[in-house]
Design a protein around this motif. Structure first.
Motif, PDB file in Angstrom:
ATOM      1  N   SER A 143      23.869  30.638  29.950  1.00 14.61           N
ATOM      2  CA  SER A 143      25.000  30.543  29.039  1.00 14.61           C
ATOM      3  C   SER A 143      26.290  31.014  29.694  1.00 14.61           C
ATOM      4  O   SER A 143      27.365  30.607  29.304  1.00 14.61           O
ATOM      5  CB  SER A 143      24.729  31.359  27.775  1.00 14.61           C
ATOM      6  N   ALA A 144      26.202  31.878  30.705  1.00 21.29           N
ATOM      7  CA  ALA A 144      27.399  32.351  31.387  1.00 21.29           C
ATOM      8  C   ALA A 144      28.012  31.245  32.237  1.00 21.29           C
ATOM      9  O   ALA A 144      29.208  31.248  32.482  1.00 21.29           O
ATOM     10  CB  ALA A 144      27.067  33.555  32.257  1.00 21.29           C
ATOM     11  N   GLN A 145      27.219  30.286  32.665  1.00 22.40           N
ATOM     12  CA  GLN A 145      27.738  29.204  33.481  1.00 22.40           C
ATOM     13  C   GLN A 145      28.408  28.137  32.645  1.00 22.40           C
ATOM     14  O   GLN A 145      29.275  27.435  33.121  1.00 22.40           O
ATOM     15  CB  GLN A 145      26.617  28.578  34.293  1.00 22.40           C
ATOM     16  N   SER A 146      28.038  28.003  31.371  1.00 25.41           N
ATOM     17  CA  SER A 146      28.568  26.920  30.563  1.00 25.41           C
ATOM     18  C   SER A 146      29.955  27.212  30.023  1.00 25.41           C
ATOM     19  O   SER A 146      30.633  26.316  29.582  1.00 25.41           O
ATOM     20  CB  SER A 146      27.617  26.624  29.404  1.00 25.41           C
ATOM     21  N   GLY A 147      30.388  28.454  30.009  1.00 21.04           N
ATOM     22  CA  GLY A 147      31.714  28.776  29.520  1.00 21.04           C
ATOM     23  C   GLY A 147      31.698  29.316  28.115  1.00 21.04           C
ATOM     24  O   GLY A 147      32.545  30.091  27.739  1.00 21.04           O
ATOM     25  N   GLY A 148      30.768  28.925  27.272  1.00 22.25           N
ATOM     26  CA  GLY A 148      30.598  29.513  25.962  1.00 22.25           C
ATOM     27  C   GLY A 148      31.377  28.864  24.849  1.00 22.25           C
ATOM     28  O   GLY A 148      30.994  28.951  23.706  1.00 22.25           O
ATOM     29  N   GLY A 149      32.490  28.237  25.126  1.00 25.40           N
ATOM     30  CA  GLY A 149      33.238  27.563  24.091  1.00 25.40           C
ATOM     31  C   GLY A 149      34.271  28.442  23.412  1.00 25.40           C
ATOM     32  O   GLY A 149      34.535  29.580  23.806  1.00 25.40           O
ATOM     33  N   PHE A 150      34.844  27.896  22.336  1.00 21.07           N
ATOM     34  CA  PHE A 150      35.955  28.543  21.647  1.00 21.07           C
ATOM     35  C   PHE A 150      35.509  29.791  20.887  1.00 21.07           C
ATOM     36  O   PHE A 150      36.209  30.805  20.875  1.00 21.07           O
ATOM     37  CB  PHE A 150      36.601  27.537  20.700  1.00 21.07           C
ATOM     38  N   GLY A 151      34.348  29.748  20.267  1.00 20.46           N
ATOM     39  CA  GLY A 151      33.857  30.902  19.521  1.00 20.46           C
ATOM     40  C   GLY A 151      33.613  32.098  20.416  1.00 20.46           C
ATOM     41  O   GLY A 151      33.922  33.243  20.052  1.00 20.46           O
ATOM     42  N   ARG A 152      33.078  31.845  21.580  1.00 25.04           N
ATOM     43  CA  ARG A 152      32.834  32.944  22.524  1.00 25.04           C
ATOM     44  C   ARG A 152      34.153  33.566  22.985  1.00 25.04           C
ATOM     45  O   ARG A 152      34.257  34.779  23.131  1.00 25.04           O
ATOM     46  CB  ARG A 152      32.043  32.427  23.720  1.00 25.04           C
ATOM     47  N   GLN A 153      35.171  32.729  23.189  1.00 25.58           N
ATOM     48  CA  GLN A 153      36.476  33.244  23.575  1.00 25.58           C
ATOM     49  C   GLN A 153      37.061  34.133  22.479  1.00 25.58           C
ATOM     50  O   GLN A 153      37.631  35.191  22.756  1.00 25.58           O
ATOM     51  CB  GLN A 153      37.453  32.095  23.878  1.00 25.58           C
ATOM     52  N   LEU A 154      36.925  33.708  21.214  1.00 27.78           N
ATOM     53  CA  LEU A 154      37.424  34.528  20.111  1.00 27.78           C
ATOM     54  C   LEU A 154      36.687  35.861  20.042  1.00 27.78           C
ATOM     55  O   LEU A 154      37.301  36.908  19.790  1.00 27.78           O
ATOM     56  CB  LEU A 154      37.280  33.775  18.793  1.00 27.78           C
ATOM     57  N   LEU A 155      35.390  35.847  20.258  1.00 22.37           N
ATOM     58  CA  LEU A 155      34.634  37.097  20.246  1.00 22.37           C
ATOM     59  C   LEU A 155      35.064  38.017  21.386  1.00 22.37           C
ATOM     60  O   LEU A 155      35.176  39.237  21.210  1.00 22.37           O
ATOM     61  CB  LEU A 155      33.136  36.806  20.349  1.00 22.37           C
ATOM     62  N   MET A 156      35.331  37.453  22.550  1.00 22.43           N
ATOM     63  CA  MET A 156      35.774  38.271  23.676  1.00 22.43           C
ATOM     64  C   MET A 156      37.149  38.879  23.419  1.00 22.43           C
ATOM     65  O   MET A 156      37.404  40.044  23.754  1.00 22.43           O
ATOM     66  CB  MET A 156      35.809  37.429  24.957  1.00 22.43           C
ATOM     67  N   ILE A 157      38.032  38.129  22.786  1.00 21.09           N
ATOM     68  CA  ILE A 157      39.363  38.652  22.456  1.00 21.09           C
ATOM     69  C   ILE A 157      39.232  39.793  21.454  1.00 21.09           C
ATOM     70  O   ILE A 157      39.854  40.855  21.600  1.00 21.09           O
ATOM     71  CB  ILE A 157      40.266  37.526  21.915  1.00 21.09           C
ATOM     72  N   GLY A 158      38.411  39.596  20.421  1.00 21.25           N
ATOM     73  CA  GLY A 158      38.209  40.650  19.422  1.00 21.25           C
ATOM     74  C   GLY A 158      37.596  41.898  20.034  1.00 21.25           C
ATOM     75  O   GLY A 158      38.011  43.023  19.723  1.00 21.25           O
ATOM     76  N   ALA A 159      36.621  41.711  20.918  1.00 23.87           N
ATOM     77  CA  ALA A 159      35.977  42.863  21.557  1.00 23.87           C
ATOM     78  C   ALA A 159      36.957  43.616  22.450  1.00 23.87           C
ATOM     79  O   ALA A 159      36.934  44.849  22.497  1.00 23.87           O
ATOM     80  CB  ALA A 159      34.767  42.392  22.364  1.00 23.87           C
ATOM     81  N   SER A 160      37.840  42.897  23.138  1.00 24.86           N
ATOM     82  CA  SER A 160      38.800  43.593  23.996  1.00 24.86           C
ATOM     83  C   SER A 160      39.819  44.363  23.174  1.00 24.86           C
ATOM     84  O   SER A 160      40.234  45.464  23.556  1.00 24.86           O
ATOM     85  CB  SER A 160      39.493  42.601  24.928  1.00 24.86           C
ATOM     86  N   ILE A 161      40.216  43.824  22.025  1.00 23.23           N
ATOM     87  CA  ILE A 161      41.154  44.551  21.153  1.00 23.23           C
ATOM     88  C   ILE A 161      40.498  45.815  20.609  1.00 23.23           C
ATOM     89  O   ILE A 161      41.095  46.901  20.612  1.00 23.23           O
ATOM     90  CB  ILE A 161      41.645  43.636  20.011  1.00 23.23           C
ATOM     91  N   ILE A 162      39.250  45.691  20.151  1.00 19.85           N
ATOM     92  CA  ILE A 162      38.541  46.864  19.632  1.00 19.85           C
ATOM     93  C   ILE A 162      38.346  47.901  20.736  1.00 19.85           C
ATOM     94  O   ILE A 162      38.509  49.101  20.512  1.00 19.85           O
ATOM     95  CB  ILE A 162      37.195  46.429  19.009  1.00 19.85           C
ATOM     96  N   GLY A 163      38.025  47.458  21.943  1.00 15.33           N
ATOM     97  CA  GLY A 163      37.865  48.378  23.052  1.00 15.33           C
ATOM     98  C   GLY A 163      39.156  49.106  23.394  1.00 15.33           C
ATOM     99  O   GLY A 163      39.147  50.305  23.698  1.00 15.33           O
ATOM    100  N   THR A 164      40.283  48.399  23.306  1.00 19.17           N
ATOM    101  CA  THR A 164      41.571  49.038  23.576  1.00 19.17           C
ATOM    102  C   THR A 164      41.885  50.100  22.526  1.00 19.17           C
ATOM    103  O   THR A 164      42.328  51.204  22.852  1.00 19.17           O
ATOM    104  CB  THR A 164      42.690  47.979  23.604  1.00 19.17           C
ATOM    105  N   VAL A 165      41.630  49.798  21.259  1.00 19.94           N
ATOM    106  CA  VAL A 165      41.877  50.767  20.181  1.00 19.94           C
ATOM    107  C   VAL A 165      40.984  51.994  20.366  1.00 19.94           C
ATOM    108  O   VAL A 165      41.442  53.134  20.225  1.00 19.94           O
ATOM    109  CB  VAL A 165      41.655  50.107  18.804  1.00 19.94           C
TER     110      VAL A 165
END
Length: 124
Positions: A73-95
């Motif tokens: 799954s790491a090779q396929s890119g994951g799609g738009f939903g995976r990108q949204l989850l990564m953005i949310g996780a990075s924001i939560i990690g920053t907070v």
């Protein structure tokens, strides 16, 4: 005069990029078979030189991991939903990082001194 220079600069840049692309190595074709370096023999030599066909290797079974040891799954890119989850996780990690640092250094104390128009300190 300035738009002309901008157009000329952009044309020069595009030309250099095209030249760099031509000099770059060709893209690998993973599905294509390599070409034979020697031309095939003709006539009666064809019957003598013909070897039995090599057995084809079946593609590896998809067991969750590819040959490189990475998750498929790491090779396929994951799609738009995976990108949204990564953005949310990075924001939560920053907070959480800011909260950790503020808890280590304690509360911020801001000293505000009120003065009147003559420079006298006003106590509240």
């Amino acid at each position: 005069l300035k738009p002309f220079l901008l157009v000329q600069t952009m044309a020069l840049l595009v030309g250099r990029i095209r030249l760099a692309i031509r000099k770059a190595a060709p893209k690998p074709s993973y599905g294509a078979r390599p070409r034979a370096a020697v031309p095939p023999p003709r006539g009666d030599q064809l019957q003598q030189a013909q070897a039995p066909p090599l057995p084809s290797v079946p593609p590896p079974a998809s067991g969750g991991y590819s040959a490189g040891g990475q998750d498929a799954s790491a090779q396929s890119g994951g799609g738009f939903g995976r990108q949204l989850l990564m953005i949310g996780a990075s924001i939560i990690g920053t907070v959480l990082a800011f909260r950790l640092v503020s808890s280590i250094f304690g509360p911020r104390r801001i000293a505000v001194i009120h003065k009147d128009q003559h420079g006298n300190v006003i106590s509240r």
